[in-house]
Design a protein around this motif. Structure first.
Motif, PDB file in Angstrom:
ATOM      1  N   LYS A  29     -16.354  28.277  -3.474  1.00  0.00           N
ATOM      2  CA  LYS A  29     -14.922  28.508  -3.280  1.00  0.00           C
ATOM      3  C   LYS A  29     -14.652  29.975  -2.928  1.00  0.00           C
ATOM      4  O   LYS A  29     -13.850  30.277  -2.029  1.00  0.00           O
ATOM      5  N   CYS A  30     -15.324  30.879  -3.622  1.00  0.00           N
ATOM      6  CA  CYS A  30     -15.111  32.304  -3.379  1.00  0.00           C
ATOM      7  C   CYS A  30     -15.649  32.739  -2.021  1.00  0.00           C
ATOM      8  O   CYS A  30     -15.149  33.696  -1.421  1.00  0.00           O
ATOM      9  N   LEU A  31     -16.658  32.069  -1.521  1.00  0.00           N
ATOM     10  CA  LEU A  31     -17.183  32.375  -0.192  1.00  0.00           C
ATOM     11  C   LEU A  31     -16.239  31.880   0.903  1.00  0.00           C
ATOM     12  O   LEU A  31     -16.130  32.482   1.972  1.00  0.00           O
ATOM     13  N   GLN A  32     -15.538  30.783   0.604  1.00  0.00           N
ATOM     14  CA  GLN A  32     -14.678  30.151   1.605  1.00  0.00           C
ATOM     15  C   GLN A  32     -13.325  30.837   1.744  1.00  0.00           C
ATOM     16  O   GLN A  32     -12.754  30.920   2.823  1.00  0.00           O
ATOM     17  N   GLU A  33     -12.781  31.312   0.614  1.00  0.00           N
ATOM     18  CA  GLU A  33     -11.462  31.935   0.655  1.00  0.00           C
ATOM     19  C   GLU A  33     -11.358  32.993  -0.429  1.00  0.00           C
ATOM     20  O   GLU A  33     -12.088  32.960  -1.420  1.00  0.00           O
ATOM     21  N   LYS A  34     -10.465  33.938  -0.232  1.00  0.00           N
ATOM     22  CA  LYS A  34     -10.323  35.040  -1.182  1.00  0.00           C
ATOM     23  C   LYS A  34      -9.655  34.544  -2.465  1.00  0.00           C
ATOM     24  O   LYS A  34      -8.507  34.102  -2.452  1.00  0.00           O
ATOM     25  N   ARG A  35     -10.380  34.629  -3.564  1.00  0.00           N
ATOM     26  CA  ARG A  35      -9.902  34.164  -4.872  1.00  0.00           C
ATOM     27  C   ARG A  35     -10.252  35.179  -5.959  1.00  0.00           C
ATOM     28  O   ARG A  35     -11.262  35.892  -5.866  1.00  0.00           O
ATOM     29  N   LYS A  36      -9.425  35.220  -6.989  1.00  0.00           N
ATOM     30  CA  LYS A  36      -9.772  35.962  -8.201  1.00  0.00           C
ATOM     31  C   LYS A  36      -9.984  34.934  -9.305  1.00  0.00           C
ATOM     32  O   LYS A  36      -9.066  34.194  -9.665  1.00  0.00           O
ATOM     33  N   VAL A  37     -11.204  34.893  -9.817  1.00  0.00           N
ATOM     34  CA  VAL A  37     -11.609  33.879 -10.791  1.00  0.00           C
ATOM     35  C   VAL A  37     -11.866  34.552 -12.140  1.00  0.00           C
ATOM     36  O   VAL A  37     -12.532  35.592 -12.215  1.00  0.00           O
ATOM     37  N   LEU A  38     -11.334  33.974 -13.192  1.00  0.00           N
ATOM     38  CA  LEU A  38     -11.559  34.464 -14.552  1.00  0.00           C
ATOM     39  C   LEU A  38     -12.485  33.497 -15.278  1.00  0.00           C
ATOM     40  O   LEU A  38     -12.204  32.300 -15.361  1.00  0.00           O
ATOM     41  N   VAL A  39     -13.599  34.016 -15.778  1.00  0.00           N
ATOM     42  CA  VAL A  39     -14.560  33.204 -16.530  1.00  0.00           C
ATOM     43  C   VAL A  39     -14.458  33.588 -18.003  1.00  0.00           C
ATOM     44  O   VAL A  39     -14.593  34.773 -18.351  1.00  0.00           O
ATOM     45  N   ILE A  40     -14.236  32.602 -18.854  1.00  0.00           N
ATOM     46  CA  ILE A  40     -13.952  32.841 -20.274  1.00  0.00           C
ATOM     47  C   ILE A  40     -15.006  32.199 -21.171  1.00  0.00           C
ATOM     48  O   ILE A  40     -15.407  31.044 -20.966  1.00  0.00           O
ATOM     49  N   ARG A  41     -15.453  32.962 -22.164  1.00  0.00           N
ATOM     50  CA  ARG A  41     -16.172  32.420 -23.309  1.00  0.00           C
ATOM     51  C   ARG A  41     -15.511  32.993 -24.558  1.00  0.00           C
ATOM     52  O   ARG A  41     -14.786  33.993 -24.489  1.00  0.00           O
ATOM     53  N   GLU A  42     -15.745  32.372 -25.683  1.00  0.00           N
ATOM     54  CA  GLU A  42     -15.115  32.851 -26.912  1.00  0.00           C
ATOM     55  C   GLU A  42     -15.553  34.285 -27.224  1.00  0.00           C
ATOM     56  O   GLU A  42     -14.749  35.118 -27.612  1.00  0.00           O
ATOM     57  N   VAL A  43     -16.835  34.588 -27.051  1.00  0.00           N
ATOM     58  CA  VAL A  43     -17.370  35.924 -27.340  1.00  0.00           C
ATOM     59  C   VAL A  43     -17.836  36.562 -26.033  1.00  0.00           C
ATOM     60  O   VAL A  43     -18.679  35.999 -25.326  1.00  0.00           O
ATOM     61  N   TYR A  44     -17.299  37.720 -25.719  1.00  0.00           N
ATOM     62  CA  TYR A  44     -17.575  38.373 -24.440  1.00  0.00           C
ATOM     63  C   TYR A  44     -19.069  38.623 -24.219  1.00  0.00           C
ATOM     64  O   TYR A  44     -19.597  38.397 -23.131  1.00  0.00           O
ATOM     65  N   ASP A  45     -19.768  39.100 -25.243  1.00  0.00           N
ATOM     66  CA  ASP A  45     -21.169  39.493 -25.078  1.00  0.00           C
ATOM     67  C   ASP A  45     -22.081  38.337 -24.690  1.00  0.00           C
ATOM     68  O   ASP A  45     -23.187  38.561 -24.184  1.00  0.00           O
ATOM     69  N   THR A  46     -21.648  37.096 -24.927  1.00  0.00           N
ATOM     70  CA  THR A  46     -22.493  35.946 -24.591  1.00  0.00           C
ATOM     71  C   THR A  46     -22.538  35.669 -23.093  1.00  0.00           C
ATOM     72  O   THR A  46     -23.355  34.870 -22.638  1.00  0.00           O
ATOM     73  N   HIS A  47     -21.677  36.323 -22.303  1.00  0.00           N
ATOM     74  CA  HIS A  47     -21.705  36.133 -20.848  1.00  0.00           C
ATOM     75  C   HIS A  47     -23.030  36.599 -20.244  1.00  0.00           C
ATOM     76  O   HIS A  47     -23.525  36.014 -19.273  1.00  0.00           O
ATOM     77  N   LYS A  48     -23.596  37.673 -20.785  1.00  0.00           N
ATOM     78  CA  LYS A  48     -24.742  38.321 -20.165  1.00  0.00           C
ATOM     79  C   LYS A  48     -25.878  37.346 -19.874  1.00  0.00           C
ATOM     80  O   LYS A  48     -26.413  37.313 -18.754  1.00  0.00           O
ATOM     81  N   ASP A  49     -26.255  36.558 -20.869  1.00  0.00           N
ATOM     82  CA  ASP A  49     -27.401  35.663 -20.705  1.00  0.00           C
ATOM     83  C   ASP A  49     -26.999  34.234 -20.361  1.00  0.00           C
ATOM     84  O   ASP A  49     -27.854  33.345 -20.335  1.00  0.00           O
TER      85      ASP A  49
END
Length: 418
Positions: A29-49
């Motif tokens: 979707k982001c390659l096809q059109e300009k979008r701002k996407v928010l990715v959420i997890r309960e704890v921020y630090d868990t995004h890394k892995d």
């Protein structure tokens, strides 16, 4: 590739590729059109892995990852940044990562048109509603994707997207989703998946999931079949639900009758349960309940009078001495319970061979059927703590505080009649 609905809800078992699917969907979707996407997890630090690493892997596999370090991002590619985590595309699309453990940082985010909530069951319901309010864009369509393994039926993802027994609301029957695998409602695209749907899984992984049936059937239901239900050892595996008429037929004069009351107000519930004990069989019948919140003591007293509870003996929470005295002044036979611990009371309930609940008691059924022990961050059970605050279970404790299941003499046989 379906973007027709505002909400997309993906539920499924372990290894079914839910997260990979969503991440790939967002990259395309982001390659096809300009979008701002928010990715959420309960704890921020868990995004890394997890999510951040997953996006990088997908971009790399598609040969779309620009890691040259040059100032300008190569056309048709994206760059992964850290501190904070972010993925920026050559066309101006951005994927930003946030945690609900730092809610203040959400307030500065604007023009979000897509939100992905990963492991949605771990996010609090208030947080979910806050995120819905963050979906704002002047021109682009708005979408929220939620992905999760199934959890117990008390979690908000089940009561919001499927069945809320407490408020008598059914949005979708989950059994129908298990059968059809994907369903579209007016606002939501539902998808159910299992390990079999992931063609890249090794057979050895699927065999491990299959083997769970032999040693942990509850986890097998969640991990292998991708179905909601209690995850962990049930507190009351002997619980049964009977038709009202069948329970009423057992309420004979040879039973010992008990009544218990738990107190609440705005956030927690007032609960009264009426019970009958079969001493010989060690069976407990629950045949009547009162369940409400937000009422004052005089209002509750009026409800109790209408229910004809003035003549029955009731045991209440000893921590609410003021309320007990008030009800005594109104003519009720209510006494404070003994000070047994939560662990002692739970052990007592587990000694009943059967706990039978009438269908006339829907709140008792809802609270008890999926009741499991709460676990700490290391997965160890916390004695006396549960996955929910079971008000009817507490009322049972109080009503039975002077009854010992293993004893069939003395005080257990002393009070008969209803």
């Amino acid at each position: 590739m379906d973007w027709t609905k505002k909400f997309q809800f993906l539920i499924g078992g372990y290894g079914s590729s839910k997260s990979y699917h969503v991440a790939l969907k967002l990259v395309l979707k982001c390659l096809q059109e300009k979008r701002k996407v928010l990715v959420i997890r309960e704890v921020y630090d868990t995004h890394k892995d997890s999510t951040f690493a997953l996006f990088k892997d997908i971009l790399e596999s598609l040969d779309r990852l620009d890691d040259t370090g040059r100032k300008r991002i190569a056309k048709g590619k994206a760059r992964a940044k850290e501190s904070p985590y972010e993925i920026v595309f050559s066309n101006g699309s951005r994927i930003i990562f946030k945690g609900m453990d730092k809610p203040a940082k959400l307030k500065s985010i604007h023009d979000i048109s897509i939100i992905w909530v990963e492991e949605a069951s771990e996010v609090k319901y208030e947080g979910f509603k806050e995120l819905v309010g963050r979906l704002r864009h002047r021109n682009l369509s708005l979408h929220m994707i939620l992905s999760s393994n199934p959890v117990d039926e008390t979690n908000w993802i089940y009561t919001h997207f499927f069945v809320d027994e407490e408020n008598e609301k059914t949005t979708l029957n989950d059994e129908e989703l298990y059968k059809l695998r994907e369903i579209k409602t007016e606002t939501t695209y539902y998808h159910h998946s299992k390990a079999d749907d992931n063609m890249f899984l090794p057979q050895s992984y699927i065999d491990e999931l299959d083997d769970m049936k032999n040693y942990d059937p509850d986890l097998h239901r969640v991990a292998r079949e991708g179905k909601f239900g209690a995850n962990g050892e049930k507190i009351l595996p002997q619980l049964e639900v009977w038709d009202s008429a069948d329970v009423q037929a057992q309420l004979t004069s040879d039973k010992v009758y008990k009544n218990g009351m738990d107190f609440g107000f705005s956030d927690s519930y007032n609960a009264i349960v009426r019970m009958a004990v079969d001493i010989e069989e060690k069976w407990l019948y629950i045949f009547w309940e009162y369940y409400t919140k937000g009422k004052t003591d005089p209002e509750i007293a009026e409800d109790m009078m209408k229910a004809g509870l003035q003549k029955v003996m009731i045991k209440g929470d000893n921590a609410e001495a003021k309320t007990i005295v008030y009800l005594q002044q109104r003519g009720f036979r209510i006494l404070p319970c003994y000070k047994l611990t939560r662990v002692e009371n739970t052990k007592k309930m587990k000694r009943f061979k059967k706990i039978i609940v009438s269908k006339d008691c829907p709140n008792t059924i809802r609270e008890l059927k999926n009741l499991t022990q709460k676990k700490d961050k290391n997965g160890k059970a916390i004695p006396g703590e549960f996955n929910i605050d079971p008000h009817t279970f507490s009322a049972m404790w109080y009503g039975l505080d002077d009854y010992e299941v293993t004893n069939v003499k003395g005080m257990n046989a002393g009070y008969r009649g209803r």
